[in-house]
Write an enzyme that holds these catalytic residues in place. Structure first.
Site, PDB file in Angstrom:
ATOM      1  N   ARG A  77       0.840  -1.197   0.000  1.00 38.06           N
ATOM      2  CA  ARG A  77       0.000   0.000   0.000  1.00 38.06           C
ATOM      3  C   ARG A  77       0.881   1.254   0.000  1.00 38.06           C
ATOM      4  NH1 ARG A  77      -5.009   2.159  -1.035  1.00 38.06           N
ATOM      5  NH2 ARG A  77      -6.006   3.148   0.749  1.00 38.06           N
ATOM      6  N   THR A 133      -9.355   0.473  -9.993  1.00 42.90           N
ATOM      7  CA  THR A 133      -8.666  -0.618  -9.300  1.00 42.90           C
ATOM      8  C   THR A 133      -8.915  -1.869 -10.148  1.00 42.90           C
ATOM      9  OG1 THR A 133      -9.011   0.430  -7.160  1.00 42.90           O
ATOM     10  CG2 THR A 133      -8.475  -1.895  -7.113  1.00 42.90           C
ATOM     11  N   THR A 146      -4.015  -1.027  -7.599  1.00 40.75           N
ATOM     12  CA  THR A 146      -4.781   0.174  -7.903  1.00 40.75           C
ATOM     13  C   THR A 146      -3.903   1.403  -8.026  1.00 40.75           C
ATOM     14  OG1 THR A 146      -6.659   1.514  -7.124  1.00 40.75           O
ATOM     15  CG2 THR A 146      -5.122   0.732  -5.451  1.00 40.75           C
ATOM     16  N   ASP A 176      -7.833   8.619   0.420  1.00 35.70           N
ATOM     17  CA  ASP A 176      -8.514   7.621   1.259  1.00 35.70           C
ATOM     18  C   ASP A 176      -8.395   7.933   2.748  1.00 35.70           C
ATOM     19  OD1 ASP A 176      -9.754   5.965  -0.528  1.00 35.70           O
ATOM     20  OD2 ASP A 176      -8.206   4.419  -0.527  1.00 35.70           O
ATOM     21  N   GLY A 235     -13.648  -1.274  -6.962  1.00 38.61           N
ATOM     22  CA  GLY A 235     -14.905  -0.596  -6.678  1.00 38.61           C
ATOM     23  C   GLY A 235     -14.928   0.291  -5.462  1.00 38.61           C
ATOM     24  N   GLY A 236     -13.774   0.806  -4.997  1.00 40.36           N
ATOM     25  CA  GLY A 236     -13.796   1.644  -3.804  1.00 40.36           C
ATOM     26  C   GLY A 236     -14.356   0.872  -2.630  1.00 40.36           C
TER      27      GLY A 236
END
Length: 636
Positions: free
Chosen positions: A134, A443, A461, A485, A529-530
């Protein structure tokens, strides 16, 4: 009116480094442009007759066979994975090869400017590993950077800016995955991606639509305009050949020099320059703020190998990704809530009603309690406790859907930990930097297995569609806007588990998942898809485990998504609104909002099912995002 330009003319305008005498051919003909030494990269591992790309096969969303399997959003991505498997690579090698190709053909969803989470099952040791790559907040970026005059910066202005860029983790993630668990190196697995970037591919409706939706900001960034738009500043038409020689060159640097070639040297310097001085068209009205990324941020980036999150549901064992992704915890908590019901005795409407209620309560906890575990003490054991689920289940109204958001619970009482509950984690509430902590069709998810039984469920993503909109000049890839985010509160000094802090990883929704039954792999799945990633994975699990649907039907079924909305409404795909279950849910008080206002689709999943006869079924979307590609190494 724009007309379709011949491929060679397109290529001339795409990149200043292209010359009119370059040999160009789409992959469908097996052609490839020469590399810097005049040789065509041999990605096939054999002669021309072994080149799986020489004549592209028909795209199919479902395939069943033996040995390895792959499912992605794009035919070339799936084919790259199968090609590596046939060359003797394992599932990790194949997943990275697929991701490299998707960075070329699906550049608005993923790429080396972003990050992800890879869930790996190693058959030889019978263990599951979570590889976290991440993105992280730069060392000089503070929460106050997202506020002006005491007010949060508008979301669109944060997205298209240097401020939204997290330190990319993808390349180091690929390198660590291959070094620890693969059999090939970056130089091997990136060869097909290099060839695809050079030879080109035909623009499909998804690529065209994604470009068109981002047109205004792509027109405002010089490097992005030069790559993704034609000489008239418009998207390349469907059917024309798109090449990205700059990305091919960047991949070559990484293939030759490993991760260091990305995190140090010319690529790193170009990334930092693009963040600190965004290449905005002269006279553009777009306010593209500069960021504070430093070369040291890139040089010092580290992946994390974390224990996979584990839970049980009925007679299955599930593995997912833990923090800083909220996906695994939220899915597990919702399943714990559902486990208290005997779904075999319920109608589909009754099952869906409980699924939506469980998702609402799990999202209430997610919003208030979850963040990067290196910065906040999250009561994970309490949240995953079956006893906690029993206490929360009483809040599920079986007769009427609530018309307001649910409040978070108190999992600390079930933590079995003598430390007191931190007040800030329980009381603080906020919202994502975006206007809707909700829906983003971008993503991408890659599902791969090999003949030895290894499995990779990989979500990667660059965040929103097109990331932050800035192509790194000379290197052909978009940067992420992952730092949106983080949660923005009215007061920048207020505490919250997911507020921006230097070096912190923003909370994610990515939910790569593995399901085992009787100790053997049964499913691998995930979705983009978030925040709807979580509900997409959850609904597919409910569809197949509780409602008994075959995996292809479970994945294709129309979706509904409840994420603890303030007014109690539930997003529903247009196809669901015309289904019989929609009327049944409405009679129970559910307010269904057409997801057409959010792009019309919820998720774009891929999955593998491991069948009792030793075969594997690979599944991709049949319709969403114009359909994905599923392939097997050996057809039955």
């Amino acid at each position: 009116m724009k007309t379709t330009t011949p491929a060679l003319g397109l290529l001339f305008f795409l990149c200043a480094s292209c010359s009119v005498n370059e040999k160009v051919a789409p992959l469908g003909t097996g052609g490839a442009a020469p590399d810097d030494a005049g040789a065509v990269p041999d990605a096939s591992g054999g002669g021309a007759g072994d080149d799986l790309f020489a004549q592209l096969p028909t795209i199919t969303p479902t395939a069943t066979g033996q040995r390895g399997a792959a499912a992605t959003v794009d035919l070339r991505g799936s084919l790259a994975a199968i090609e590596v498997l046939k060359r003797g690579g394992n599932a990790v090698d194949a997943a990275v090869a697929a991701a490299g190709v998707l960075g070329v053909t699906d550049p608005f969803s993923c790429g080396i400017g972003g990050g992800g989470f890879m869930l790996i099952y190693l058959a030889s040791g019978d263990k599951v590993i979570a590889l976290d790559h991440r993105e992280t907040a730069p060392s000089r970026l503070e929460a106050g950077s997202y506020y002006e005059d005491g007010v949060p910066v508008a979301f669109p202005e944060l997205v298209t800016s240097g401020l939204s860029v997290g330190v990319p983790g993808t390349v180091r993630g690929w390198s660590d995955a291959l070094r620890r668990y693969g059999t090939l190196g970056l130089g091997d697995v990136l060869q097909r991606a290099i060839q695809v970037a050079e030879a080109g591919f035909d623009v499909d409706p998804t690529f065209f639509e994604q470009t068109r939706r981002n047109l205004a900001r792509f027109q405002a960034i010089t490097s992005t305009r030069a790559l993704f738009l034609g000489p008239d500043g418009q998207p390349w038409p469907v059917g024309t050949i798109f090449r990205n020689p700059d990305l091919a060159s960047t991949y070559r640097l990484i293939a030759a020099g490993g991760e260091k070639a990305f995190y140090e040297g010319q690529v790193a310097a170009a990334i930092v320059a693009a963040v600190k001085a965004p290449p905005v068209e002269p006279g553009s009205a777009l306010n593209v703020r500069a960021g504070v990324l430093e070369l040291s941020d890139l040089r010092d980036y580290e992946t994390r190998v974390r224990p996979a999150l584990s839970t049980t549901y009925r007679d299955r064992t599930l593995y997912g990704i833990g923090l800083p992704s909220s996906g695994g915890i939220t899915v597990a908590e919702a399943l714990n809530l559902l486990e208290g019901y005997d779904t075999a005795t319920l109608t589909p409407v009754e099952v869906l009603h409980r699924y939506l209620g469980a998702s609402r309560l799990a999202f209430a906890d997610r919003g208030a309690l979850l963040g990067d575990p290196e910065f906040v003490d999250v009561p994970v054991k309490g949240l995953l406790s079956k006893d906690y689920a029993d206490s929360r289940r009483a809040l599920l109204d079986l007769l009427q859907a609530p018309a307001a958001a649910a409040a978070p619970g108190d999992p600390y009482a079930f933590q079995r930990d003598p430390s007191p509950a931190p007040a800030r984690a329980r009381k603080a509430t906020g919202r994502r930097a975006g206007a809707n902590d909700a829906h983003d069709n971008e993503t991408t998810h890659i599902s791969v297995s090999d003949a030895a039984g290894n499995i990779v469920s990989y979500t990667c993503t660059i965040e929103d569609e097109g990331g932050n909109g800035i192509v790194v000049p000379g290197h052909g890839f978009l940067l992420n806007n992952e730092l949106t985010d983080f949660t923005l509160l009215p007061d920048p000094s207020a505490p919250h588990p997911n507020v921006l802090e230097p070096g912190k990883r923003p909370r994610s929704s990515m939910s790569p998942t593995l399901v085992f039954k009787d100790g053997k792999p049964e499913l691998a799945l995930g979705s983009p898809g978030g925040a709807t990633i979580i509900t997409t994975v959850l609904q597919i699990l409910v569809n197949t485990i509780d409602l008994g649907l075959p995996i292809d039907e479970a994945l294709a079924a129309p979706r509904v998504s409840q994420r603890n909305s303030g007014d109690g409404s539930t997003d529903a795909e247009t196809a669901f609104l015309s289904a019989p279950e929609a009327e049944g849910l409405t009679s129970l008080g559910h307010v269904l909002s057409d997801a057409a206002t959010l792009g019309g689709e919820i998720g774009a999943a891929t999955a593998l099912r491991f069948n009792g006869d030793g075969t594997v079924t690979a599944v991709a979307e049949p319709v969403r995002r114009h359909g994905g590609s599923a392939m097997v190494e050996q057809e039955r």
